[in-house]
Design a protein around this motif. Structure first.
Motif, PDB file in Angstrom:
ATOM      1  N   GLU A 140       0.831  -1.213   0.000  1.00  0.00           N
ATOM      2  CA  GLU A 140       0.000   0.000   0.000  1.00  0.00           C
ATOM      3  C   GLU A 140       0.863   1.260   0.000  1.00  0.00           C
ATOM      4  O   GLU A 140       0.524   2.258  -0.642  1.00  0.00           O
ATOM      5  CB  GLU A 140      -0.987  -0.018   1.166  1.00  0.00           C
ATOM      6  CG  GLU A 140      -0.400   0.115   2.537  1.00  0.00           C
ATOM      7  CD  GLU A 140      -1.454  -0.018   3.641  1.00  0.00           C
ATOM      8  OE1 GLU A 140      -2.526  -0.578   3.384  1.00  0.00           O
ATOM      9  OE2 GLU A 140      -1.174   0.436   4.773  1.00  0.00           O
ATOM     10  N   ILE A 173      -7.179  -1.051  -0.026  1.00  0.00           N
ATOM     11  CA  ILE A 173      -8.119  -0.195  -0.763  1.00  0.00           C
ATOM     12  C   ILE A 173      -8.485   1.035   0.050  1.00  0.00           C
ATOM     13  O   ILE A 173      -8.528   2.161  -0.469  1.00  0.00           O
ATOM     14  CB  ILE A 173      -9.381  -1.000  -1.151  1.00  0.00           C
ATOM     15  CG1 ILE A 173      -9.015  -2.068  -2.192  1.00  0.00           C
ATOM     16  CG2 ILE A 173     -10.473  -0.080  -1.699  1.00  0.00           C
ATOM     17  CD1 ILE A 173     -10.106  -3.093  -2.443  1.00  0.00           C
ATOM     18  N   GLU A 177      -7.526   5.013  -0.828  1.00  0.00           N
ATOM     19  CA  GLU A 177      -8.664   5.888  -1.134  1.00  0.00           C
ATOM     20  C   GLU A 177      -8.225   7.339  -1.286  1.00  0.00           C
ATOM     21  O   GLU A 177      -8.727   8.061  -2.160  1.00  0.00           O
ATOM     22  CB  GLU A 177      -9.708   5.766  -0.027  1.00  0.00           C
ATOM     23  CG  GLU A 177     -10.968   6.566  -0.239  1.00  0.00           C
ATOM     24  CD  GLU A 177     -11.954   6.366   0.896  1.00  0.00           C
ATOM     25  OE1 GLU A 177     -12.487   7.386   1.392  1.00  0.00           O
ATOM     26  OE2 GLU A 177     -12.184   5.207   1.295  1.00  0.00           O
ATOM     27  N   ASN A 186      -6.046   3.199  -6.257  1.00  0.00           N
ATOM     28  CA  ASN A 186      -6.792   1.942  -6.357  1.00  0.00           C
ATOM     29  C   ASN A 186      -6.983   1.479  -7.788  1.00  0.00           C
ATOM     30  O   ASN A 186      -7.337   0.309  -8.018  1.00  0.00           O
ATOM     31  CB  ASN A 186      -8.147   2.083  -5.661  1.00  0.00           C
ATOM     32  CG  ASN A 186      -8.038   1.815  -4.171  1.00  0.00           C
ATOM     33  OD1 ASN A 186      -7.460   0.811  -3.756  1.00  0.00           O
ATOM     34  ND2 ASN A 186      -8.584   2.716  -3.364  1.00  0.00           N
ATOM     35  N   ARG A 393     -11.459  -4.670  -8.485  1.00  0.00           N
ATOM     36  CA  ARG A 393     -10.751  -3.390  -8.511  1.00  0.00           C
ATOM     37  C   ARG A 393     -11.778  -2.333  -8.138  1.00  0.00           C
ATOM     38  O   ARG A 393     -12.619  -1.936  -8.957  1.00  0.00           O
ATOM     39  CB  ARG A 393     -10.136  -3.140  -9.889  1.00  0.00           C
ATOM     40  CG  ARG A 393      -9.278  -1.902  -9.930  1.00  0.00           C
ATOM     41  CD  ARG A 393      -8.287  -1.854 -11.082  1.00  0.00           C
ATOM     42  NE  ARG A 393      -8.829  -2.226 -12.374  1.00  0.00           N
ATOM     43  CZ  ARG A 393      -8.340  -1.796 -13.540  1.00  0.00           C
ATOM     44  NH1 ARG A 393      -7.299  -0.963 -13.561  1.00  0.00           N
ATOM     45  NH2 ARG A 393      -8.861  -2.195 -14.677  1.00  0.00           N
TER      46      ARG A 393
END
Length: 422
Positions: A140, A173, A177, A186, A393
């Motif tokens: 991430e 996710i 954001e 994302n 996705r």
């Protein structure tokens, strides 16, 4: 003879008329794709076994092959949209690095990718349940700090759903954001289920082989749309797709085989998925077949018909090779989503007979990690039940709520109105 027979003289014009009509019917069944109906090549993806010590030279060699291959396809009349490089799962080559060292490496890798105008998939952070969840946290941050890098997490395989990975994907996710700002992080991440190695489509692309391999992905919604418009008969439509798209796929494969023999780069296959792009819409193609909007009765049959045709095309296949329904990459689907006439449940139902699952689905920013887990879990569960490749996705929009318009700043995305979560 005909001059002396009045009846024959009258019959002759009708015979020619009948022959001409029969020829038209035959042409309607199998119509060769015109030059205007050639599919674009969405990407040529090269697979390398990345070595952090010599990756710059690896990139130089790989880009030479990709650019030469792109030129070869161009000479044959096929426009290539992108070239891409995929590595083995990144935890394999960052093993032993500190977090700071790994982030510094990917910062440099992203800068090189941006400089060379190429996208890079660094593969899944997690392949199975026993993998270190810290790798998902690293992914991430990598995606949050880059622009040209893509990654994934495997959330299901033959052994079942990976529930720890489902949770890790939801966390990624939610982090992406608003990291980076604009919510496009994302776009470069997917939770993938039963997706085999060597798919050329991003973000699901990865491999675990020796490298020096390549594959092709199509952008062929236009060819499918032309076939769907011929007539609303499932079997005839399937035959037309097999004939028209098959002819194009065979031509591309011939070129790829020559490149394989001449360069030493092994050709792995072609993903036949008729990926749309804005106005080259799979939603519109299906509407041609049903006579109504995408989602009306007959949509499932249309999607299954396309998928059956792709399976009948005799070329070497990789990846999904099924219908793709990316909401924000298809003008028709984006409009239906914004009007509230297309839902995640519908997309999952159609995924039972087609391709990707939930692709580029916009969500309100107040979606929780738990809600994301349930959405991803549904995709993973369906994938396991049907033993087929699917992915999620999902693009939540920070600070936005149902009824708001998305404002993604990307030329390839169609903005739409956010819908309430089911």
């Amino acid at each position: 003879m005909f001059r002396n027979s009045g009846s024959s003289a009258h019959i002759l014009p009708f015979l020619w008329h009948a022959i001409f009509a029969a020829a038209l019917c035959a042409a309607a069944v199998v119509t060769p794709a015109s030059a205007q109906e050639k599919p674009k090549v969405r990407t040529i993806t090269a697979f390398i076994r990345l070595d952090p010590v010599q990756y710059k030279q690896q990139f130089a060699d790989t880009l030479k092959m990709l650019r030469n291959t792109k030129a070869r396809f161009g000479l044959a009349g096929y426009e290539v949209q992108t070239i891409r490089i995929t590595t083995q799962p990144f935890p394999e080559y960052t093993r032993g690095m500190s977090k700071d060292a790994a982030l510094a490496f990917f910062h440099d890798l992203d800068a090189l990718a941006k400089q060379e105008d190429v996208s890079v998939s660094i593969g899944p952070a997690l392949m199975d349940e026993k993998d270190d969840p810290g790798q998902a946290e690293l992914l991430e941050e990598i995606l949050g700090q880059s622009t040209n890098l893509y990654g994934s997490v495997v959330v299901a395989g033959k052994e079942g759903v990976h529930w720890k990975s489902v949770h890790a994907s939801a966390e990624i996710i939610k982090y992406l954001e608003d990291n980076p700002a604009g919510g496009l992080g994302n776009f470069r991440f997917a939770a993938i289920a039963n997706v085999a190695a060597y798919t050329p489509f991003y973000p699901a692309s990865y491999h675990q082989g020796l490298g020096n391999q390549f594959a092709i992905a199509l952008e062929s919604a236009n060819v499918v749309a032309a076939a769907m418009a011929v007539q609303r008969d499932a079997d005839v439509t399937r035959q037309v797709i097999v004939s028209n798209l098959g002819r194009q796929a065979e031509a591309l494969e011939d070129i790829a085989d020559k490149i394989d023999r001449e360069t030493g780069w092994t050709y792995m296959g072609i993903d036949l998925s008729p990926a749309p792009m804005k106005y080259a819409s799979i939603g519109s193609a299906v509407a041609e077949f049903t006579g109504g909007k995408f989602g009306t009765s007959g949509t499932l049959t249309a999607v299954a018909t396309i998928t059956a045709a792709l399976r009948d095309i005799s070329v070497k296949k990789v990846g999904y090779s099924g219908v793709m329904m990316p909401v924000l990459e298809d003008t028709q689907l984006a409009q239906l989503w914004g009007d509230g006439r297309l839902s995640m449940d519908q997309l999952l139902a159609y995924s039972a007979v087609c391709g990707t699952g939930l692709d580029t689905v916009p969500l309100p920013g107040d979606v929780t990690v738990q809600q994301l887990e349930r959405i991803i879990g549904d995709v993973a569960t369906l994938s396991v039940k049907l033993s087929k490749p699917l992915s999620a996705r999902l693009l939540p929009v920070a600070g936005a709520k149902a009824g708001d318009q998305t404002s993604f700043d990307d030329p390839n995305l169609v903005n739409t109105v956010l819908q309430p979560l089911p």
